[in-house]
Design a protein around this motif. Structure first.
Motif: not given
Lengths: 348, 348, 348, 348
Positions: C19, C48, C52, D293, D295, D342, D344-345
């Protein structure tokens, strides 16, 4: 006193059976088996039982079990059916909390549980243990297949409709079901660990869940109609909570259904049931309202004239498993049906 | 049958009292008051009680309460002391779950609760309701101050040590306590909402908590020593769970304490207590092992030769509040002490 | 661009490294190894990361790793020390998130981790990666042992006191620490499943935790004093939350400590640190205030004149593991220390 | 740099906007208003922001806001519409996170939000901010109504189907939606406290939810069909988690729909979208896969030949609120659409 044996006491249905049976005034738990934990005190594994029992897990011993009046199987699928005949032959009643005696259709059993059935003859004479719907047969039964947790909510949620002809369009049924994590049992698997489930919500088994054939067979039995439930959609979801199950059931009403007083229909259908609560119009059932109790609550909504939404809640480990099993034992043994099942839900 | 009144039934101690008292074989709950909810059915507010009672909240009425044998105050601090004298005068026993009858030191009461005491004379004759430690006085009491949740864990956690002279250095005591969120009651405040507490852990009230003077006064009473506990450190923390309390207590042992078999001391001290469980050496108490039960569990560790660590768990709403209140009622009314308190903890 | 390898990418420190590193403007993650998952896309295991990265897990290949500038070991204890020498020989920097390079005392390593150390010489030249305290050595290091999560809170919580002589009584230190469940890693074990941890709180490892010798060694290093920390008491607890760690540290002040302005001491000590936040007097740190961020917050209380209570919070997976590892990488590679670490905590 | 004002910064969408905007390389947050907290530092209310900003809440000042390039309203319904005209007149762009600019049908607005609309003319020229579907209009917009969280999942979940004619039976749509508790905002109400929501699951607003008319109007807009969505059933549920939303959408396929490759249809429809992820066949979306996130993930199932089940997940505070608002701001200001989005989760 009724002497009871429990086979497979290390899972959540096992410890829940103990919670209910150790306080049952007419029961003595005589033996509790575990392949892996024989010799260990049960309160060492479950500290909630400290001071309540000095029982130890013991190896599976068919003779000890045959000496019991009732044997509960809190085991994986496929265990009870191997021993049921021998137990019945010595007049021991059997209650299986797994799936061995839930499906009368042998093909479905084999397809969904991956093994042929071990005692098809005994299966035929066994009774499906949905207490409220099959009460009289359960009283006479030697072997009871305790229902799955999801199917219990669906059957009690739909029975008043299905017992009438022509109220709903059977092929329209959609069941969007949600369960707490304990429904998956007590197993060391990566998908079940705390950090994979907390603060998370997901659907699972969308492609097909073992409870679907059980639901279909049961609804056919209740309604007396064949083949109309095959298109039922059942999508289970996992909720980050320990116990509790809520099923949201969507059905299309027929013209007759549209003009029927559905609320009253349900109230009358369940008016003498101690464990089924038809909530008043507008109420919103919550799973915590049944936490630890054998109650199941139902609420009804008509968001559109032709659409009925039925919301059902229960504690998956009580009415959805161990509680209903004890309810069935009470029926089978001629005891008051609610003995040891009158505990009030823990709130909050 | 003992007729019972509950003043202030809309909080968590109120609904927990109802859970225990509605199943009590020698009790009838006659009245339940609420300033704000009079006329509302109690099961409308607490759906867990649907099917269990048809009680409605009623306005506070002193005459109705005087006709009861026992009145519980599940109210904010300062309510019970206004009515206790009148109730006692008509031979009604009073159990206050708030702080009105916990502190004999009037200055402390006024300092920590922000009001003068309304009935100092009655306070003197009231009994502090730590059931295990004050059993004989409770049996004779007209008014009982039910202990705070944290103080219950600390007193039962330290009593065996303090009843002996010279085992510990009293000024060394550190209490690192952790509570579930229900300990804060049922109140609409921003700090209590789900999203502010879930997946979070914090200390609170480090500068001083109301239970600290109660703990000090109680430890003085148990030990018979004055002024040695004033330097006690007590830091409460909030755990993202509904129920449960765990106190980790650190003490320095004296030379005599070092050579004493502390484990045995505790086991003997509590050997006849039904609700106090001294766990075996090496055990790790968990709050869930007492969820919904009136049990309190204690475990002892010596990580260093001169240091003792005592871990105590209870359900803050049961042994820490409503359960102990019912235990006290049983004692005051000459009933078996565990009546209606034998429920087994919910696991999982 | 710095090319990075990660050994052992299927745990929580692995996915947390990804991450942070996939968003690092000067880093390319070149390889990610897993014994069990080679060939599987990493975003299949960790959804997740969908969108990416297209990385797949690969088998461990020392040549691929030697071609990297930096290799992180997010593996169990004992893996990094087997490969570190070879990597260093090809000028690859090593950051171990396990314990292989945390303890200089070889006996302690062997005692607590159950194996002899594989490269004692390299260990001697490795640097303990507590970024704020060992910054200059880390900049020069070839091998960094990333600190344990608990030890990070304790060291940063006590360093300002220990860098001075005579402020506290070293033998009085008590650490009551609380961790979210992710601290136990991503493992399929019964004790870690959701239903065994939710709505529950417990102490664990009271008899001794591997982080205790690390804490003692580190405090000796910070203070320059030997043998005064051996009586330290460290009791970890498990909190039903995913991430987050809070340590409550109790120390007795000396006469000099009593008259020192401790708050100011800490503020000055950390005034140039981006990731250490000394909160104002009276503040109450919460773990959620650092959820997902590399921040560590400290608050100080004096509940008694001679007693200091230090509360420290961090996200155990960020400042307590992967975040500090990236901070160390930035230092080792001459980058701005906070590159890719400026994300703000998720609230709520 | 774009100067930004935020009206109503004390709720969860407010702090989430700050989390995203304080890291936005082309934005300066110039002012943050709160009626109740003016003068207070924002990091005092939200400690997650300590070290990130020295902003204070200020009183609402229209002139300060008019000097901003963009103003976000993170206020209750009815606030933005009172000030939007004046802001637009001074060339300030407006993004409302409440409902003032979501419904073009004025009767629906008045019925569901209990007030007449304050600026019907401006409403007509405003744009509904579902970024992926209305991108070009948003780029030109002066006023954007940011969509509700549930409607975002439903529109993106159904758009590929609705943009084609004749694939589904529009009147069959059932939306069984589940939200984390943060969707209800940051309010001191009894129904929102931790102990009323943890370890619990419930349906709510079954009789009608404000997002239903928004969904219907939006689906009409996407499909170009009128009056076919009025019988849509929408049942929201509350999940004991902080963030996250999952909608399970059930539709009946037409004969043409039955033979269409729906998976491919969705993949093509979203192939250039950065924030919409069509998961592969068989995947099971989880809310945690998007925690924090921007998303949104979609998965498709056909449990029966004529039935399609669409599961959509998002973080209700990001793609369902503040993230989409920033996405819209980026579009309105001619910036790269994903700037500052951008992240990330967080996993786990």
């Amino acid at each position: 006193m009724i002497s009871v044996g429990i086979v497979g006491g290390t899972g959540y249905t096992g410890v829940e059976l103990l919670r209910l049976l150790l306080r049952h005034p007419q029961v003595t738990v005589r033996t509790l088996t575990s392949r892996t934990e024989a010799g260990k005190r049960v309160d060492e594994m479950f500290p909630s039982l400290r001071g309540q029992t000095s029982l130890e897990f013991s190896d599976f011993n068919i003779d000890t079990l045959k000496a019991c009046d009732v044997v509960f199987f809190a085991t994986p699928h496929g265990v009870a059916m191997k021993h049921a005949e021998e137990l019945v032959s010595s007049n021991t009643k059997v209650i299986d909390l797994a799936a061995d005696f839930r499906l009368q259709n042998l093909d479905n059993f084999e397809k969904w549980y991956g093994m042929p059935h071990a005692c098809p003859e005994l299966l035929k004479s066994s009774v499906y243990g949905l207490s409220e719907l099959n009460r009289e047969q359960i009283k006479q039964a030697q072997v009871v297949g305790n229902p799955g947790c999801y199917p219990t909510t669906v059957q009690l949620g739909l029975a008043p409709l299905l017992k009438q002809q022509n109220l709903i369009q059977e092929e329209s049924i959609i069941i969007d079901a949600k369960s707490g994590v304990s429904g998956a049992g007590r197993k060391a698997s990566l998908g079940m660990i705390y950090t994979e489930n907390a603060d998370n919500f997901k659907a699972y088994a969308v492609a097909g869940h073992r409870h679907q054939p059980e639901i279909i067979e049961a609804l056919e039995g209740i309604s007396g109609k064949k083949d109309v439930f095959n298109h039922l959609v059942f999508v289970p979801h996992l909720v980050p909570m320990i116990r509790g199950m809520l099923s949201t059931i969507y059905v299309d009403l027929t013209a007759e259904g549209e003009v029927t007083d559905i609320q009253k229909l349900y109230e009358l259908f369940y008016e003498n049931e101690k464990f089924v609560d038809v909530m008043p119009v507008g109420a919103l059932p919550e799973t915590r309202s049944v936490r630890g109790a054998n109650d199941l609550r139902i609420a009804l909504y008509k968001p559109q004239p032709k659409k009925l939404v039925i919301v059902v809640v229960q504690d998956n480990l009580v009415k959805g498993a161990a509680g209903q099993a004890v309810q069935n034992m009470n029926l089978m043994c001629g005891l008051a049906e609610d003995t040891s099942l009158t505990g009030i839900a823990l709130s909050p």
